[in-house]
Design a protein around this motif. Structure first.
Motif, PDB file in Angstrom:
ATOM      1  N   MET A  96       0.801  -1.224   0.000  1.00 46.14           N
ATOM      2  CA  MET A  96       0.000   0.000   0.000  1.00 46.14           C
ATOM      3  C   MET A  96       0.835   1.276   0.000  1.00 46.14           C
ATOM      4  SD  MET A  96      -3.309  -1.023   2.322  1.00 46.14           S
ATOM      5  CE  MET A  96      -4.062   0.575   2.090  1.00 46.14           C
ATOM      6  N   LYS A  97       2.127   1.159   0.218  1.00 49.33           N
ATOM      7  CA  LYS A  97       3.074   2.245  -0.020  1.00 49.33           C
ATOM      8  C   LYS A  97       2.787   3.533   0.743  1.00 49.33           C
ATOM      9  CE  LYS A  97       5.202  -0.475  -2.840  1.00 49.33           C
ATOM     10  NZ  LYS A  97       6.415  -1.156  -2.362  1.00 49.33           N
ATOM     11  N   GLY A  98       2.738   3.442   2.041  1.00 53.05           N
ATOM     12  CA  GLY A  98       2.663   4.651   2.845  1.00 53.05           C
ATOM     13  C   GLY A  98       1.261   5.099   3.196  1.00 53.05           C
ATOM     14  N   GLY A  99       1.191   6.232   3.891  1.00 53.25           N
ATOM     15  CA  GLY A  99      -0.110   6.741   4.293  1.00 53.25           C
ATOM     16  C   GLY A  99      -0.729   5.928   5.417  1.00 53.25           C
ATOM     17  N   PRO A 100      -2.035   5.635   5.322  1.00 49.76           N
ATOM     18  CA  PRO A 100      -2.739   4.920   6.385  1.00 49.76           C
ATOM     19  C   PRO A 100      -2.149   3.532   6.690  1.00 49.76           C
ATOM     20  CG  PRO A 100      -4.294   5.877   4.830  1.00 49.76           C
ATOM     21  CD  PRO A 100      -2.947   6.021   4.222  1.00 49.76           C
ATOM     22  N   SER A 101      -1.549   2.888   5.701  1.00 51.18           N
ATOM     23  CA  SER A 101      -0.995   1.553   5.930  1.00 51.18           C
ATOM     24  C   SER A 101       0.150   1.595   6.934  1.00 51.18           C
ATOM     25  CB  SER A 101      -0.510   0.936   4.618  1.00 51.18           C
ATOM     26  OG  SER A 101       0.529   1.705   4.043  1.00 51.18           O
ATOM     27  N   ILE A 102       0.959   2.653   6.917  1.00 55.52           N
ATOM     28  CA  ILE A 102       2.069   2.778   7.862  1.00 55.52           C
ATOM     29  C   ILE A 102       1.537   2.985   9.278  1.00 55.52           C
ATOM     30  CG2 ILE A 102       4.086   4.141   8.512  1.00 55.52           C
ATOM     31  CD1 ILE A 102       4.488   2.491   5.998  1.00 55.52           C
ATOM     32  N   GLU A 103       0.497   3.800   9.396  1.00 56.43           N
ATOM     33  CA  GLU A 103      -0.104   4.018  10.717  1.00 56.43           C
ATOM     34  C   GLU A 103      -0.613   2.699  11.302  1.00 56.43           C
ATOM     35  OE1 GLU A 103      -3.717   6.581  12.859  1.00 56.43           O
ATOM     36  OE2 GLU A 103      -3.307   6.804  10.721  1.00 56.43           O
ATOM     37  N   VAL A 104      -1.259   1.893  10.471  1.00 49.78           N
ATOM     38  CA  VAL A 104      -1.769   0.600  10.923  1.00 49.78           C
ATOM     39  C   VAL A 104      -0.624  -0.337  11.298  1.00 49.78           C
ATOM     40  CG1 VAL A 104      -2.858  -1.531  10.085  1.00 49.78           C
ATOM     41  CG2 VAL A 104      -4.009   0.660   9.787  1.00 49.78           C
ATOM     42  N   LEU A 105       0.409  -0.380  10.462  1.00 49.06           N
ATOM     43  CA  LEU A 105       1.556  -1.253  10.748  1.00 49.06           C
ATOM     44  C   LEU A 105       2.247  -0.852  12.048  1.00 49.06           C
ATOM     45  CD1 LEU A 105       2.976  -1.608   7.136  1.00 49.06           C
ATOM     46  CD2 LEU A 105       2.137  -3.493   8.572  1.00 49.06           C
ATOM     47  N   LEU A 106       2.343   0.439  12.298  1.00 52.44           N
ATOM     48  CA  LEU A 106       2.934   0.898  13.556  1.00 52.44           C
ATOM     49  C   LEU A 106       2.051   0.529  14.742  1.00 52.44           C
ATOM     50  CD1 LEU A 106       4.347   4.391  12.525  1.00 52.44           C
ATOM     51  CD2 LEU A 106       5.672   2.429  13.334  1.00 52.44           C
ATOM     52  N   ASP A 107       0.730   0.671  14.585  1.00 52.09           N
ATOM     53  CA  ASP A 107      -0.192   0.254  15.650  1.00 52.09           C
ATOM     54  C   ASP A 107       0.059  -1.208  16.014  1.00 52.09           C
ATOM     55  OD1 ASP A 107      -1.377   2.738  15.630  1.00 52.09           O
ATOM     56  OD2 ASP A 107      -3.108   2.115  14.439  1.00 52.09           O
ATOM     57  N   LEU A 108       0.227  -2.035  14.986  1.00 55.83           N
ATOM     58  CA  LEU A 108       0.410  -3.473  15.208  1.00 55.83           C
ATOM     59  C   LEU A 108       1.809  -3.782  15.749  1.00 55.83           C
ATOM     60  CD1 LEU A 108      -1.293  -4.714  11.923  1.00 55.83           C
ATOM     61  CD2 LEU A 108      -2.254  -4.820  14.222  1.00 55.83           C
ATOM     62  N   ALA A 109       2.820  -3.112  15.207  1.00 57.86           N
ATOM     63  CA  ALA A 109       4.203  -3.370  15.630  1.00 57.86           C
ATOM     64  C   ALA A 109       4.452  -2.932  17.071  1.00 57.86           C
ATOM     65  CB  ALA A 109       5.175  -2.662  14.695  1.00 57.86           C
ATOM     66  N   LEU A 110       3.785  -1.878  17.482  1.00 58.51           N
ATOM     67  CA  LEU A 110       3.988  -1.355  18.836  1.00 58.51           C
ATOM     68  C   LEU A 110       2.891  -1.808  19.792  1.00 58.51           C
ATOM     69  CD1 LEU A 110       5.057   2.290  17.854  1.00 58.51           C
ATOM     70  CD2 LEU A 110       6.504   0.271  18.218  1.00 58.51           C
ATOM     71  N   GLY A 111       2.081  -2.772  19.339  1.00 55.81           N
ATOM     72  CA  GLY A 111       0.999  -3.294  20.164  1.00 55.81           C
ATOM     73  C   GLY A 111       1.465  -4.345  21.156  1.00 55.81           C
ATOM     74  N   ASN A 112       0.510  -4.967  21.828  1.00 61.79           N
ATOM     75  CA  ASN A 112       0.831  -5.902  22.914  1.00 61.79           C
ATOM     76  C   ASN A 112       0.961  -7.350  22.473  1.00 61.79           C
ATOM     77  OD1 ASN A 112       0.739  -3.812  24.858  1.00 61.79           O
ATOM     78  ND2 ASN A 112      -1.503  -3.954  24.931  1.00 61.79           N
ATOM     79  N   ASP A 113       0.505  -7.683  21.256  1.00 63.76           N
ATOM     80  CA  ASP A 113       0.608  -9.060  20.772  1.00 63.76           C
ATOM     81  C   ASP A 113       1.988  -9.248  20.132  1.00 63.76           C
ATOM     82  OD1 ASP A 113       0.451 -11.364  18.927  1.00 63.76           O
ATOM     83  OD2 ASP A 113      -1.667 -11.406  19.499  1.00 63.76           O
ATOM     84  N   ALA A 114       2.844 -10.051  20.777  1.00 63.38           N
ATOM     85  CA  ALA A 114       4.236 -10.194  20.335  1.00 63.38           C
ATOM     86  C   ALA A 114       4.340 -10.787  18.936  1.00 63.38           C
ATOM     87  CB  ALA A 114       5.007 -11.049  21.335  1.00 63.38           C
ATOM     88  N   ALA A 115       3.514 -11.788  18.633  1.00 67.73           N
ATOM     89  CA  ALA A 115       3.587 -12.442  17.326  1.00 67.73           C
ATOM     90  C   ALA A 115       3.167 -11.484  16.216  1.00 67.73           C
ATOM     91  CB  ALA A 115       2.705 -13.686  17.314  1.00 67.73           C
ATOM     92  N   ILE A 116       2.091 -10.745  16.441  1.00 68.36           N
ATOM     93  CA  ILE A 116       1.623  -9.767  15.459  1.00 68.36           C
ATOM     94  C   ILE A 116       2.643  -8.648  15.310  1.00 68.36           C
ATOM     95  CG2 ILE A 116      -0.097  -7.967  15.049  1.00 68.36           C
ATOM     96  CD1 ILE A 116      -2.215  -9.848  16.144  1.00 68.36           C
ATOM     97  N   ALA A 117       3.215  -8.195  16.422  1.00 64.81           N
ATOM     98  CA  ALA A 117       4.204  -7.116  16.386  1.00 64.81           C
ATOM     99  C   ALA A 117       5.406  -7.520  15.537  1.00 64.81           C
ATOM    100  CB  ALA A 117       4.651  -6.768  17.799  1.00 64.81           C
ATOM    101  N   LYS A 118       5.828  -8.765  15.663  1.00 63.63           N
ATOM    102  CA  LYS A 118       6.973  -9.255  14.894  1.00 63.63           C
ATOM    103  C   LYS A 118       6.665  -9.244  13.397  1.00 63.63           C
ATOM    104  CE  LYS A 118      11.097 -11.177  14.821  1.00 63.63           C
ATOM    105  NZ  LYS A 118      12.300 -10.459  15.322  1.00 63.63           N
ATOM    106  N   GLN A 119       5.470  -9.704  13.018  1.00 69.39           N
ATOM    107  CA  GLN A 119       5.084  -9.699  11.596  1.00 69.39           C
ATOM    108  C   GLN A 119       5.004  -8.286  11.048  1.00 69.39           C
ATOM    109  OE1 GLN A 119       1.570 -12.545  12.218  1.00 69.39           O
ATOM    110  NE2 GLN A 119       2.176 -13.019  10.114  1.00 69.39           N
TER     111      GLN A 119
END
Length: 247
Positions: A96-119
């Motif tokens: 998706m190359k930036g924009g809202p997709s990066i915000e979502v990926l950061l939400d997931l990467a910095l979230g509490n689920d370790a497996a999801i954060a790693k992906q």
């Protein structure tokens, strides 16, 4: 009539002109598409899946925001779509190359689920279109001792988004096509009087250089199937005599 039905009618009209469906860039239309995906009995569900996956504009469009949010819900298990697994949802986010997709990926990467954060971190390491606000989130997380943020920043520092790209072939064959045009734009080599259609990339592409030139380029592709066609546009400055005739 729904906005989806309006879109379908436009698809039919474009097909008559030899054009594919116009990519979806609006949130309202994509929201209706997603509603039809969720409805397992909807007659438009299969087509809606194709539109969601393959025909939604990425980047910073309002449709991209809706798409990223829905993919996030799938990854978190809040929504279930048999055809879009969480792993596939990450793959779609990666394109998706930036924009809202990066915000979502950061939400997931910095979230509490370790497996999801790693992906999410693995996808973020391949992304280059981050805003200052995105890097600020990573900085704050790093300063707070977040290990995933540290891993992502180290990857960026080592330019892994570039160094881990596939290797280029040893030899790249090129055949050159040179076009001389009077009024040409660097945007798709198009005539200036066709600027009105530039937001519709496929339609606009029909006016690239001239129809005759496009046929010549296609002929080159057939003649040299193992080579790439390099286009060179040379702007021609016409001169006029005192009687106003082109010379």
């Amino acid at each position: 009539m729904s906005i989806y039905n309006d879109y379908v009618q436009e698809v039919v009209e474009r097909k008559g002109e030899g054009l594919n469906p116009k990519p979806i860039d609006g949130a309202e239309l994509l929201s209706e598409v997603i509603a039809q995906i969720k409805d397992l009995n909807n007659e438009n569900r299969v087509e809606s899946l194709k539109l969601f996956i393959y025909n939604t504009l990425s980047g910073t469009t309002s449709a991209a925001g809706v798409k990223a949010k829905f993919l996030k819900e799938i990854i978190l298990g809040q929504e279930t779509v048999a055809e879009i697994t969480p792993t596939y949802a990450f793959e779609l986010l990666s394109h998706m190359k930036g924009g809202p997709s990066i915000e979502v990926l950061l939400d997931l990467a910095l979230g509490n689920d370790a497996a999801i954060a790693k992906q999410a971190a693995e996808v973020l390491k391949t992304q280059v279109f981050l805003y200052d606000a995105d890097t600020e989130r990573l900085r704050e997380a790093f300063n707070s001792g977040n290990a995933i943020a540290k891993e992502i920043l180290e990857s960026y520092a080592q330019a892994e988004f570039f160094t881990k790209l596939p290797e280029l072939p040893e030899e790249i064959k090129v055949v050159t096509y040179i076009a001389g045009e009077g009024d040409i734009s660097t945007d798709l080599l198009s005539p200036g009087n066709q600027a009105h259609s530039r937001s519709d990339r496929e339609l606009h592409g029909k006016c690239m250089i001239t129809p005759e030139a496009q046929q010549e380029i296609k002929a080159l592709q057939v003649q040299y199937p193992d080579a790439s066609v390099m286009l060179i546009a040379e702007k021609v400055q016409w001169e006029w005599d005192l009687q106003g005739c082109q010379v």
